[in-house]
Write a protein that holds these residues in place. Sequence first.
Motif, PDB file in Angstrom:
ATOM      1  N   ALA A 226       0.816  -1.476  -0.505  1.00 36.18           N
ATOM      2  CA  ALA A 226      -0.198   0.140   0.113  1.00 36.18           C
ATOM      3  C   ALA A 226       1.054   1.277   0.159  1.00 36.18           C
ATOM      4  O   ALA A 226      -0.291   2.155  -0.552  1.00 36.18           O
ATOM      5  CB  ALA A 226      -0.928   0.331   1.219  1.00 36.18           C
ATOM      6  N   ASP A 227       2.324   1.303   0.582  1.00 31.98           N
ATOM      7  CA  ASP A 227       2.710   2.303   0.411  1.00 31.98           C
ATOM      8  C   ASP A 227       3.688   2.634  -0.566  1.00 31.98           C
ATOM      9  O   ASP A 227       4.673   3.195  -0.617  1.00 31.98           O
ATOM     10  CB  ASP A 227       3.487   2.491   2.327  1.00 31.98           C
ATOM     11  N   ASN A 228       4.612   2.125  -1.016  1.00 33.90           N
ATOM     12  CA  ASN A 228       6.039   1.631  -2.340  1.00 33.90           C
ATOM     13  C   ASN A 228       4.994   0.737  -3.285  1.00 33.90           C
ATOM     14  O   ASN A 228       4.339  -0.231  -4.095  1.00 33.90           O
ATOM     15  CB  ASN A 228       6.657   0.767  -1.025  1.00 33.90           C
ATOM     16  N   ASN A 229       5.763   1.322  -4.740  1.00 37.48           N
ATOM     17  CA  ASN A 229       5.805   0.700  -5.663  1.00 37.48           C
ATOM     18  C   ASN A 229       6.679  -0.469  -6.150  1.00 37.48           C
ATOM     19  O   ASN A 229       7.448  -0.476  -4.655  1.00 37.48           O
ATOM     20  CB  ASN A 229       6.953   1.557  -6.449  1.00 37.48           C
ATOM     21  N   SER A 230       6.398  -1.033  -6.971  1.00 37.31           N
ATOM     22  CA  SER A 230       7.571  -2.737  -6.683  1.00 37.31           C
ATOM     23  C   SER A 230       8.663  -2.028  -7.740  1.00 37.31           C
ATOM     24  O   SER A 230       9.051  -3.444  -7.777  1.00 37.31           O
ATOM     25  CB  SER A 230       6.413  -3.800  -7.500  1.00 37.31           C
ATOM     26  N   ALA A 231       8.643  -1.055  -7.999  1.00 37.87           N
ATOM     27  CA  ALA A 231       9.883  -1.006  -8.335  1.00 37.87           C
ATOM     28  C   ALA A 231      11.346   0.117  -8.683  1.00 37.87           C
ATOM     29  O   ALA A 231      10.087   1.428  -8.273  1.00 37.87           O
ATOM     30  CB  ALA A 231       9.842  -1.172  -9.954  1.00 37.87           C
ATOM     31  N   ALA A 232      12.372   0.165  -8.541  1.00 39.46           N
ATOM     32  CA  ALA A 232      13.309   1.606  -8.707  1.00 39.46           C
ATOM     33  C   ALA A 232      14.111   1.023  -9.761  1.00 39.46           C
ATOM     34  O   ALA A 232      14.567   0.574 -10.110  1.00 39.46           O
ATOM     35  CB  ALA A 232      13.501   1.216  -7.052  1.00 39.46           C
ATOM     36  N   ASP A 233      14.259   2.539 -10.618  1.00 36.50           N
ATOM     37  CA  ASP A 233      15.438   2.602 -10.933  1.00 36.50           C
ATOM     38  C   ASP A 233      16.551   4.073 -10.532  1.00 36.50           C
ATOM     39  O   ASP A 233      15.514   5.187 -10.415  1.00 36.50           O
ATOM     40  CB  ASP A 233      15.007   3.118 -12.004  1.00 36.50           C
ATOM     41  N   LEU A 234      17.571   4.042  -9.679  1.00 35.17           N
ATOM     42  CA  LEU A 234      17.993   5.332  -9.290  1.00 35.17           C
ATOM     43  C   LEU A 234      19.698   5.265 -10.036  1.00 35.17           C
ATOM     44  O   LEU A 234      19.964   4.117 -10.057  1.00 35.17           O
ATOM     45  CB  LEU A 234      17.960   4.837  -7.856  1.00 35.17           C
ATOM     46  N   GLY A 235      20.226   6.658 -10.521  1.00 30.92           N
ATOM     47  CA  GLY A 235      21.134   6.234 -10.895  1.00 30.92           C
ATOM     48  C   GLY A 235      21.896   7.664 -10.792  1.00 30.92           C
ATOM     49  O   GLY A 235      21.459   8.958 -10.239  1.00 30.92           O
ATOM     50  N   LEU A 236      23.013   8.270 -10.437  1.00 31.19           N
ATOM     51  CA  LEU A 236      24.000   8.854 -10.024  1.00 31.19           C
ATOM     52  C   LEU A 236      25.043   9.130 -11.231  1.00 31.19           C
ATOM     53  O   LEU A 236      25.586   8.168 -11.292  1.00 31.19           O
ATOM     54  CB  LEU A 236      24.060   9.322  -8.533  1.00 31.19           C
TER      55      LEU A 236
END
Length: 189
Positions: A65-75
């Motif tokens: 309920a609080d979060n997405n199922s995926a993440a894409d992070l980059g720096l």
Amino acid sequence: MSVPIRFFSALPAVVLSAAIILFCGSAASFAQDSGVNLALHANSHASAANIGLPVYPGATLYKDADNNSAADLGLTMGDFHFSLLAVNYVTSDSPAQVLAFYRKPLSRYGEVLECNQGKPVGTLTVTHGGLTCGHEQVSDQTNSSTDHEIRAGTAHQYRIVGIDESHAGSTRFGLVYLELPKDRGEKPK
């Protein structure tokens, strides 16, 4: 870097905050006139295909309920590059079936190392690429010592299939691609 499956949903906020504080705050003025490119991105559009692994047959994306199922992070800043792609799934199959399915696709990236409770399972403890079961942690919350996972790649660029064993009746698992910055003094292989 250890990335537990239960932490995937909160990881984007932690990494993004750390990246902004560490790099943008001190490097923004440096990057303005130095010719150094600074790029930062964060979104929830990662997929198994982006990670380079197939979706487990019959698995569905897991989103609470609080979060997405995926993440894409980059720096990226000059020679510094950090990338994290993570996707959470759920299936009614057993953890052993999920891990067995992913062994062959992971083997395309090198020797497959199995870790349980943050320790190697079997005789393989370090791959030819230098990958081990333990790495630096993003924060105190990112300790994978309670999860079972398999991983393949090098110490700086690898994929993980991690099982969250805290849910009876279903298997929640995460697929992760992680690219860590190399030490500045390290010579390329």
